[in-house]
Design an enzyme around this catalytic site. Sequence first.
Site: not given
Length: 457
Positions: A10, A42
Site C-alpha cells: 500500500h 484486508c
Amino acid sequence: MKIAVIGCTHAGTAAITNILSMYPEAEIDVFEKNDNVSFLSCGIALYVGGVVKDSDGLFYASVEGFEEQGVRMHMEHVVTDCDTNNKTLAAKNLKTSETKKYQYDKLIITSGSWPVTPPIPGSDLENVQLCKNFHHANEIIERSQAAKNIVVVGAGYIGIELVEAFEQAGKQVTLIDSESRILNRYLDEEFTSPIEKTLAEKGVSLALDQTVSSFQGKDGKVSQVITDESSYDADLVIMCIGFRPNTALFTGQVDMLDNGAIIVDEYMQTSKKDVFAAGDCCAVAYNPTEKPAYVPLATNAVRMGTLAAYNLVMPRLAHQGTQGTSGLKIHQHNLAATGLTETAAAAAGLRLGSALLEDTYRPEFMPENTMLRLKVVYEMDTHRIVGAQVISEGDFTQAMNTLSVAIQNKMTIEQMAMTDFFFQPHYNKPWNYLNQVCIKAMKQIEEKQIGQQKAVS
C-alpha cells in the site's frame, strides 16, 4: 534524482504513483520480494469465503503498469544490505541468487510488516499457515477444501473474518486467543459480547483466555492444537496473532520504537537525511494519546506513502496523525471504532469518562427502526473526545469517520453535543445519536460535579 523504494504494497504503491506524477524526471527503482504489488490483504477473508470471485480485484496496481511508465521493478528481489550513510543498497534476485548493488539519492522504506510467529513447537508442520499475502490466501483456499476442523489462532479483525468465512463454508471452526475477549484491542466488552454470542450460536468454538503451547501432527501434517487448558482437532491452522514491523535491515541506522517501528516526523522523514518511511514499517502520530504508536492499517499506509512522495524534495504537506479508525462486518453486526477504547485509555494513564447510548436511530413513529449501541470515551479533565465505538444490525459505521475528525481536531463532548446535523425522520432524530451520546456524557459530568459539591458541603 534516483529514488529507491523498498516494498510495494500500500505505502510503496502510493508513493510510486505520486512520484510519477510529481517528479516525471525521476529514476525509480523498486525492490519487492513478492511477484505482485498492491495486494489488499484486508480482502483475504472475502476471497477465502468466495465473496470475491476474481482475485484480480484484490489488486489496484500492477507491475506491468508501473514498468510502462518507466519504473524499474525488481520483483522477487530482497534487499540484503542498505548503507544509508553512503546511499547504497544491495538486492538479491531470488530467482537467480545474484546480488547487485544500487545507488540512490532518496530512499523510501515501505517494507511493511510480517506476521508474529512465536516459536511454538510444531509450527513447521504442514497446514500450519500464515495469513498475510496473496500466496498465503491461495494456499489457505486450497488447503481448506479438504479440511474439516479448522483452528484460527488470534481473534483480531483478520482472525474473526476468517472464522466467519470458514463457518459459512460448513467447517468446524475453533477460535483460540490468549485474551479473554475477541477484538479486545479494538472494542470494549459491550461491543464484543454480541459478536461472541453470534459466533457461538453459529457453532464456532471459542477457546478464549488460552495460549497455544504446541502443534501435534501425523505424517508431518498438523492434527491437533494443544493449549495450556485443552486440545483441539485441526486439519488446518491459520495463525493470525498480529504483525510486527519488517525493519531489521535498518536497526541502528534510523530511530525506532522498541518494537522496531521506524519513527518518522510529520513529513515522513526518518532520523536520517534523505531517508523516508511509510506504512506498516513505521510508527505514526496517534492523536488520542498524542504520542507515536504502531497502527498498521492500509488507510495509514496509503496516506503515509502519498506524503512521502509529496515531501521528497522539501517539506510540503504534513501528516495530521491518525485515530486508527476501523470497521468490520460479522454476520448481522456492523461495527466500527476510532481512537482509544475505554480499556486502552485507562492503560494509557488517561483520566477518563465514557457514555454509552442504546437507542433507535429514527423517531418511534417510523414503521421500521433499528437499535444502535454507541459509546464515546473522553478525558475527564479536558472533556476531549479520545475514542468511540458503534455496533448495530443497521449500518452506522460512518459515524466513526465523523468522530475520527472530532478526535483529530481535539473536539470536546460539549462541542460534539451541539454540532449541527440535519434531521429527517427517514434517517435520524431531531437530536442525532452523535449529539445524544455526548449530551449524555455532559449530564454525567454535571451529576458528578454536583455530587462532589454535596460531599464537600
